[in-house]
Design an enzyme around this catalytic site. Structure first.
Site, PDB file in Angstrom:
ATOM      1  CG  ASP A  36      -2.120   0.932   1.044  1.00 16.88           C
ATOM      2  OD1 ASP A  36      -3.194   0.422   0.691  1.00 16.88           O
ATOM      3  OD2 ASP A  36      -1.978   2.161   1.228  1.00 16.88           O
ATOM      4  CG  ASN A  90      -7.413  -3.820  -4.737  1.00 15.22           C
ATOM      5  OD1 ASN A  90      -8.576  -3.977  -5.085  1.00 15.22           O
ATOM      6  ND2 ASN A  90      -7.082  -3.167  -3.627  1.00 15.22           N
ATOM      7  CE1 TYR A 154     -12.273   4.685  -9.492  1.00 16.18           C
ATOM      8  CE2 TYR A 154     -14.434   4.624 -10.550  1.00 16.18           C
ATOM      9  CZ  TYR A 154     -13.509   4.075  -9.691  1.00 16.18           C
ATOM     10  OH  TYR A 154     -13.788   2.899  -9.034  1.00 16.18           O
ATOM     11  CE  LYS A 158     -10.610   2.061 -10.986  1.00 11.02           C
ATOM     12  NZ  LYS A 158      -9.701   1.085 -10.354  1.00 11.02           N
ATOM     13  CB  THR A 189     -13.650   1.344  -0.014  1.00 17.73           C
ATOM     14  OG1 THR A 189     -14.015   1.983  -1.247  1.00 17.73           O
ATOM     15  CG2 THR A 189     -13.871  -0.155  -0.136  1.00 17.73           C
TER      16      THR A 189
END
Length: 272
Positions: A36, A90, A154, A158, A189
């Site tokens: 991370d 991820n 985004y 994606k 999240t």
């Protein structure tokens, strides 16, 4: 693919879907490197895992927009556990709303949401082809199939992540490389809920569009669905089944879908 005995790398693993994936993988017998940007959050997840199953996880602080950082993650996994069998791309960022994103914002979104996947594949896939086995899991989004109201960076990146995963599956699927693409809708999240200081126009509309379209799932549920898809070696992972119906309607009549999206966006903006 059965994950028991496999070595995995999970990026964006300090919480959310990534943290849940790390826990689920180890629960099924894998060993995992949890990476991370925030090294402390990665370490926290690893401490939780190793408390229950000592020696099964290792932590790393890593900026996956940097190719050298990805290379070091793979090297760490090899030193700790052995050759990498599975890579979970991820890590992701949401981006600025509308056309407000500048060149730097576009570059960062492209690096994290797309190029990080490409760079990892370049490092791993040749070895997997030689071994005849390997698994690449791309976390994209329902926005990669349907388009997200709000953030252009985004939505576009994606879509590109879905396209790259498809290309990998087509190009290397007959050489032992398995590929899955995770496209969830609302997941509980940090990415879903905008900062309280964020723009309340398109940013708020984007969050409302997702939360009003269906259930907001917990990360553990998404991780379980992902491992089930891996077990079946299934490409498209849709924790929200309604996304497939929406995707079919989009393809059946693109212009009607675009008109509907404009109306939907206008209604969300009116609601504030």
């Amino acid at each position: 693919m059965k994950v028991a005995g496999k070595v995995a790398v999970v990026t964006g693993g300090g919480g959310g879907i990534g943290g849940a994936l790390a826990h689920a993988l180890v629960g099924e017998g894998a060993r995992v490197v949890v990476a991370d940007l925030d090294a402390d959050t990665a370490q926290k997840v690893v401490d939780e895992i190793n408390t229950a199953r000592p020696g099964t996880a290792a932590a790393a602080g890593a900026d996956v927009s940097d190719a050298d950082a990805i290379r070091e993650l793979i090297a760490l996994a090899e030193r700790q556990f052995g050759p990498v069998d599975m890579y979970f791309a991820n890590a992701g960022i949401s981006g600025a709303p509308g056309l407000d994103a500048d060149e730097a914002a576009w570059d960062l979104s492209l690096d994290v949401n797309l190029r990080a996947h490409i760079r990892a594949a370049r490092l791993l896939v040749p070895g997997w082809v030689e071994r005849g086995d390997g698994y690449f899991v791309s976390t994209a989004s329902a926005a990669g199939l349907l388009t997200q109201i709000g953030s252009a960076t985004y939505s576009v990146t994606k879509h590109a992540a879905v396209g790259f995963a498809e290309w990998l599956a087509v190009t290397y699927g007959d050489q032992g490389v398995k590929v899955s693409c995770l496209c969830p809708q609302g997941v509980n999240t940090k990415l879903l809920f905008p900062d309280e200081n964020a723009d309340r126009g398109l940013t708020a509309a984007a969050a409302k569009a997702v939360t009003s379209a269906g259930d907001v799932l917990e990360p553990a549920r998404v991780a379980a669905d992902t491992l089930a898809a891996i077990d079946e070696e299934r490409f498209l992972i849709l924790p929200h089944p309604q996304v497939l119906d929406m995707y079919r309607r989009k393809g059946a009549d693109y212009d009607r879908w675009l008109r509907g999206m404009r109306r939907y966006q206008a209604s969300l903006l009116e609601q504030g």
